[in-house]
Write a protein that holds these residues in place. Structure first.
Motif, PDB file in Angstrom:
ATOM      1  N   LEU A   8       0.859  -1.188   0.000  1.00  0.00           N
ATOM      2  CA  LEU A   8       0.000   0.000   0.000  1.00  0.00           C
ATOM      3  C   LEU A   8       0.895   1.237   0.000  1.00  0.00           C
ATOM      4  O   LEU A   8       1.716   1.406   0.907  1.00  0.00           O
ATOM      5  N   THR A   9       0.726   2.093  -0.988  1.00  0.00           N
ATOM      6  CA  THR A   9       1.517   3.319  -1.049  1.00  0.00           C
ATOM      7  C   THR A   9       0.624   4.510  -0.696  1.00  0.00           C
ATOM      8  O   THR A   9      -0.417   4.722  -1.323  1.00  0.00           O
ATOM      9  N   PHE A  10       1.063   5.266   0.303  1.00  0.00           N
ATOM     10  CA  PHE A  10       0.270   6.389   0.798  1.00  0.00           C
ATOM     11  C   PHE A  10       0.757   7.714   0.224  1.00  0.00           C
ATOM     12  O   PHE A  10       1.929   7.880  -0.102  1.00  0.00           O
ATOM     13  N   LYS A  11      -0.172   8.657   0.145  1.00  0.00           N
ATOM     14  CA  LYS A  11       0.153  10.013  -0.281  1.00  0.00           C
ATOM     15  C   LYS A  11      -0.601  10.990   0.613  1.00  0.00           C
ATOM     16  O   LYS A  11      -1.728  10.716   1.044  1.00  0.00           O
ATOM     17  N   ARG A  12       0.046  12.113   0.868  1.00  0.00           N
ATOM     18  CA  ARG A  12      -0.595  13.146   1.683  1.00  0.00           C
ATOM     19  C   ARG A  12      -1.800  13.722   0.947  1.00  0.00           C
ATOM     20  O   ARG A  12      -1.799  13.860  -0.270  1.00  0.00           O
ATOM     21  N   GLY A  13      -2.833  14.083   1.731  1.00  0.00           N
ATOM     22  CA  GLY A  13      -4.043  14.645   1.155  1.00  0.00           C
ATOM     23  C   GLY A  13      -3.853  16.064   0.652  1.00  0.00           C
ATOM     24  O   GLY A  13      -2.740  16.607   0.634  1.00  0.00           O
ATOM     25  N   PHE A  14      -4.946  16.700   0.260  1.00  0.00           N
ATOM     26  CA  PHE A  14      -4.918  17.988  -0.436  1.00  0.00           C
ATOM     27  C   PHE A  14      -5.480  19.103   0.445  1.00  0.00           C
ATOM     28  O   PHE A  14      -6.480  18.921   1.141  1.00  0.00           O
ATOM     29  N   ASP A  15      -4.843  20.250   0.366  1.00  0.00           N
ATOM     30  CA  ASP A  15      -5.239  21.396   1.197  1.00  0.00           C
ATOM     31  C   ASP A  15      -6.662  21.838   0.878  1.00  0.00           C
ATOM     32  O   ASP A  15      -7.038  22.006  -0.281  1.00  0.00           O
ATOM     33  N   ILE A  16      -7.426  22.019   1.937  1.00  0.00           N
ATOM     34  CA  ILE A  16      -8.747  22.643   1.832  1.00  0.00           C
ATOM     35  C   ILE A  16      -9.238  22.911   3.249  1.00  0.00           C
ATOM     36  O   ILE A  16      -8.960  22.135   4.167  1.00  0.00           O
ATOM     37  N   THR A  17      -9.899  24.026   3.458  1.00  0.00           N
ATOM     38  CA  THR A  17     -10.487  24.337   4.757  1.00  0.00           C
ATOM     39  C   THR A  17     -12.001  24.207   4.651  1.00  0.00           C
ATOM     40  O   THR A  17     -12.562  24.197   3.549  1.00  0.00           O
ATOM     41  N   LYS A  18     -12.652  24.124   5.791  1.00  0.00           N
ATOM     42  CA  LYS A  18     -14.109  24.002   5.773  1.00  0.00           C
ATOM     43  C   LYS A  18     -14.764  25.238   5.151  1.00  0.00           C
ATOM     44  O   LYS A  18     -15.829  25.142   4.539  1.00  0.00           O
ATOM     45  N   LYS A  19     -14.104  26.404   5.279  1.00  0.00           N
ATOM     46  CA  LYS A  19     -14.644  27.622   4.679  1.00  0.00           C
ATOM     47  C   LYS A  19     -14.573  27.580   3.158  1.00  0.00           C
ATOM     48  O   LYS A  19     -15.344  28.258   2.472  1.00  0.00           O
ATOM     49  N   GLN A  20     -13.649  26.782   2.631  1.00  0.00           N
ATOM     50  CA  GLN A  20     -13.481  26.702   1.176  1.00  0.00           C
ATOM     51  C   GLN A  20     -14.408  25.675   0.527  1.00  0.00           C
ATOM     52  O   GLN A  20     -14.449  25.592  -0.700  1.00  0.00           O
ATOM     53  N   LEU A  21     -15.129  24.918   1.335  1.00  0.00           N
ATOM     54  CA  LEU A  21     -16.030  23.912   0.781  1.00  0.00           C
ATOM     55  C   LEU A  21     -17.157  24.584   0.005  1.00  0.00           C
ATOM     56  O   LEU A  21     -17.728  25.577   0.437  1.00  0.00           O
ATOM     57  N   ARG A  22     -17.466  24.022  -1.144  1.00  0.00           N
ATOM     58  CA  ARG A  22     -18.575  24.496  -1.969  1.00  0.00           C
ATOM     59  C   ARG A  22     -19.587  23.368  -2.112  1.00  0.00           C
ATOM     60  O   ARG A  22     -19.220  22.201  -2.278  1.00  0.00           O
ATOM     61  N   HIS A  23     -20.843  23.730  -2.066  1.00  0.00           N
ATOM     62  CA  HIS A  23     -21.907  22.720  -2.091  1.00  0.00           C
ATOM     63  C   HIS A  23     -21.741  21.772  -3.279  1.00  0.00           C
ATOM     64  O   HIS A  23     -21.583  22.196  -4.423  1.00  0.00           O
ATOM     65  N   GLY A  24     -21.735  20.494  -2.974  1.00  0.00           N
ATOM     66  CA  GLY A  24     -21.570  19.492  -4.025  1.00  0.00           C
ATOM     67  C   GLY A  24     -21.873  18.105  -3.503  1.00  0.00           C
ATOM     68  O   GLY A  24     -22.395  17.931  -2.397  1.00  0.00           O
ATOM     69  N   LYS A  25     -21.517  17.099  -4.292  1.00  0.00           N
ATOM     70  CA  LYS A  25     -21.888  15.726  -3.952  1.00  0.00           C
ATOM     71  C   LYS A  25     -20.715  14.882  -3.466  1.00  0.00           C
ATOM     72  O   LYS A  25     -20.899  13.711  -3.118  1.00  0.00           O
ATOM     73  N   TYR A  26     -19.512  15.445  -3.424  1.00  0.00           N
ATOM     74  CA  TYR A  26     -18.331  14.649  -3.107  1.00  0.00           C
ATOM     75  C   TYR A  26     -17.955  14.772  -1.625  1.00  0.00           C
ATOM     76  O   TYR A  26     -17.885  15.882  -1.086  1.00  0.00           O
ATOM     77  N   ASP A  27     -17.705  13.619  -0.991  1.00  0.00           N
ATOM     78  CA  ASP A  27     -17.319  13.600   0.415  1.00  0.00           C
ATOM     79  C   ASP A  27     -15.941  14.207   0.611  1.00  0.00           C
ATOM     80  O   ASP A  27     -15.031  14.012  -0.209  1.00  0.00           O
ATOM     81  N   VAL A  28     -15.797  14.941   1.707  1.00  0.00           N
ATOM     82  CA  VAL A  28     -14.508  15.474   2.127  1.00  0.00           C
ATOM     83  C   VAL A  28     -14.115  14.756   3.409  1.00  0.00           C
ATOM     84  O   VAL A  28     -14.894  14.711   4.366  1.00  0.00           O
ATOM     85  N   ILE A  29     -12.910  14.172   3.413  1.00  0.00           N
ATOM     86  CA  ILE A  29     -12.490  13.359   4.546  1.00  0.00           C
ATOM     87  C   ILE A  29     -11.335  14.044   5.274  1.00  0.00           C
ATOM     88  O   ILE A  29     -10.289  14.323   4.688  1.00  0.00           O
ATOM     89  N   PHE A  30     -11.568  14.324   6.566  1.00  0.00           N
ATOM     90  CA  PHE A  30     -10.555  14.889   7.443  1.00  0.00           C
ATOM     91  C   PHE A  30      -9.972  13.759   8.307  1.00  0.00           C
ATOM     92  O   PHE A  30     -10.438  12.618   8.250  1.00  0.00           O
ATOM     93  N   SER A  31      -8.992  14.087   9.151  1.00  0.00           N
ATOM     94  CA  SER A  31      -8.378  13.045   9.981  1.00  0.00           C
ATOM     95  C   SER A  31      -9.359  12.449  10.981  1.00  0.00           C
ATOM     96  O   SER A  31      -9.189  11.319  11.428  1.00  0.00           O
ATOM     97  N   SER A  32     -10.416  13.197  11.305  1.00  0.00           N
ATOM     98  CA  SER A  32     -11.417  12.708  12.248  1.00  0.00           C
ATOM     99  C   SER A  32     -12.599  12.044  11.546  1.00  0.00           C
ATOM    100  O   SER A  32     -13.489  11.508  12.203  1.00  0.00           O
ATOM    101  N   GLY A  33     -12.617  12.092  10.205  1.00  0.00           N
ATOM    102  CA  GLY A  33     -13.690  11.415   9.475  1.00  0.00           C
ATOM    103  C   GLY A  33     -14.304  12.264   8.381  1.00  0.00           C
ATOM    104  O   GLY A  33     -13.757  13.298   7.981  1.00  0.00           O
ATOM    105  N   PHE A  34     -15.466  11.818   7.905  1.00  0.00           N
ATOM    106  CA  PHE A  34     -16.186  12.529   6.848  1.00  0.00           C
ATOM    107  C   PHE A  34     -16.682  13.862   7.414  1.00  0.00           C
ATOM    108  O   PHE A  34     -17.397  13.887   8.405  1.00  0.00           O
ATOM    109  N   GLY A  35     -16.293  14.960   6.747  1.00  0.00           N
ATOM    110  CA  GLY A  35     -16.551  16.271   7.339  1.00  0.00           C
ATOM    111  C   GLY A  35     -17.260  17.257   6.457  1.00  0.00           C
ATOM    112  O   GLY A  35     -17.120  18.468   6.636  1.00  0.00           O
ATOM    113  N   GLY A  36     -18.006  16.799   5.479  1.00  0.00           N
ATOM    114  CA  GLY A  36     -18.754  17.712   4.632  1.00  0.00           C
ATOM    115  C   GLY A  36     -18.730  17.273   3.181  1.00  0.00           C
ATOM    116  O   GLY A  36     -18.235  16.208   2.833  1.00  0.00           O
ATOM    117  N   LYS A  37     -19.283  18.136   2.317  1.00  0.00           N
ATOM    118  CA  LYS A  37     -19.350  17.868   0.882  1.00  0.00           C
ATOM    119  C   LYS A  37     -18.657  18.994   0.108  1.00  0.00           C
ATOM    120  O   LYS A  37     -18.537  20.116   0.589  1.00  0.00           O
TER     121      LYS A  37
END
Length: 372
Positions: free
Chosen positions: A18-47
């Motif tokens: 299994l090869t891991f890669k660091r995730g991508f920068d985004i803040t909760k304020k930058q989230l735009r309404h959509g259908k794709y899950d956003v996953i933080f270290s604590s879990g699913f945290g928005g769309k």
């Protein structure tokens, strides 16, 4: 361990399977309404309206909350507080998800101040990985438990919505049985049915303080420990008998939880004491406008909460409401108990299957729907 059980297993390092890669920068304020899950270290945290990783995918907490493992069935955005599996090297994705659960990755914290996982470090960890057919069989067995749990959770959600709808119909829209014959009268809350009263919350409810119980002092067991975010651990002794209502005092201000088993509320919450129908109080509190009174750490002032208006229906109607909702909540309790048993069995099997202690090689298991 019997060598025949381990036939074909690959003794290697994690980065080779299994090869891991660091995730991508985004803040909760930058989230735009959509259908794709956003996953933080604590879990699913928005769309969000965009994704970075194609499903199926596996994500682990990298910073803050370490080592928690998440499985994504749809395309998703893994944030920079996570590591995601970039390359499964032909291995089964669902098996990888279960495998990582057994590695206790939080123990490899390399951060001085903020807990952090280093992907290069975990890539070098020694592992024993089974051949693909075995991976699929193990994933199929464990997925069967998770599917049953998820199905029960869907049923629980439907039952909760039924109870909430009943409360709204009777006590918010005033469409209770026999409402056509009841006169509406003026009150400080507007028109309410005759015979109902507008009280202060403190007149009908006591918000009792929880008791401090540090994580190191929790002894495990069957008793849920409640903080302002919900269940945060387990203990061997309870503080409050079920059923009960918990209200967030510090942190998640005014968050309301129901417990159908004996529980231990810590000092970041209140627990409710009242002589009024507990089901009604539970739904009423969910609709109260609790205000944060603490500038530094979010906090709920009890006197402020006590000053809020509380609509109290007549006893006859509450007595009619009680058995309807009690039936629903009993069904929810039974489903939660089933889930607890399923989780215990799954968690007991998990390390034994992943390690090869339980041999699945000769088991006839349908793996057709298991990815990869």
């Amino acid at each position: 361990m019997n060598k025949s059980i381990r036939r074909g297993w690959n003794n290697t390092i994690l980065g080779e399977v299994l090869t891991f890669k660091r995730g991508f920068d985004i803040t909760k304020k930058q989230l735009r309404h959509g259908k794709y899950d956003v996953i933080f270290s604590s879990g699913f945290g928005g769309k969000h309206n965009d994704y970075k990783v194609k499903a199926p995918g596996v994500v682990i907490g990298r910073k803050g909350t370490l080592g928690k493992v998440f499985f994504a069935e749809k395309n998703f955005w893994a944030t920079d507080t996570t590591l995601w599996v970039k390359d499964f090297h032909g291995n089964n994705e669902k098996f990888a998800y279960y495998f990582l659960h057994t590695m206790n990755l939080e123990q490899y914290d390399c951060g001085s101040a903020n807990p952090t996982l280093n992907r290069n470090h975990i890539h070098s960890l020694p592992v024993s990985y089974p051949p693909l057919p075995t991976q699929k069989k193990i994933a199929s067995i464990l997925s069967a438990y998770d599917d049953l749990i998820e199905n029960n959770n869907r049923r629980i959600k439907i039952l909760e919505e039924m109870a909430q709808t009943l409360y709204q119909e009777w006590f918010v829209k005033f469409r209770f049985p026999g409402h056509e014959q009841v006169k509406m009268v003026e009150s400080e809350l507007g028109l309410i049915p005759e015979g109902w009263e507008v009280k202060k919350l403190g007149d009908v409810v006591e918000l009792a303080y929880g008791k401090s119980l540090k994580a190191k002092d929790r002894q495990g067991g069957e008793i849920a420990v409640y903080g302002s975010s919900g269940v945060i651990g387990y203990h061997s002794q309870y503080l409050v008998k079920a059923p009960g209502i918990i209200v967030g005092r510090k942190g998640n201000v005014g968050k309301v939880f129901w417990s159908d088993t004996n529980f231990y509320p810590i000092d970041t919450v209140y627990y409710v004491q009242t002589r009024v129908c507990l089901y009604y109080v539970y739904f009423n509190l969910q609709n109260q406008n609790f205000i944060n009174n603490d500038a530094a750490v979010p906090g709920l002032n009890r006197n402020q909460a006590y000053s809020l208006s509380f609509l109290l229906p007549n006893k006859d109607l509450l007595n009619k409401f009680q058995p309807f909702v009690s039936l629903i909540f009993n069904q929810i309790k039974q489903l939660n108990q089933k889930n607890n048993n399923l989780e215990k069995t799954r968690d007991l099997l998990l390390p034994k299957l992943i390690s090869g202690q339980i041999d699945v090689e000769n088991l006839d298991i349908d793996t057709g729907e298991i990815a990869a």
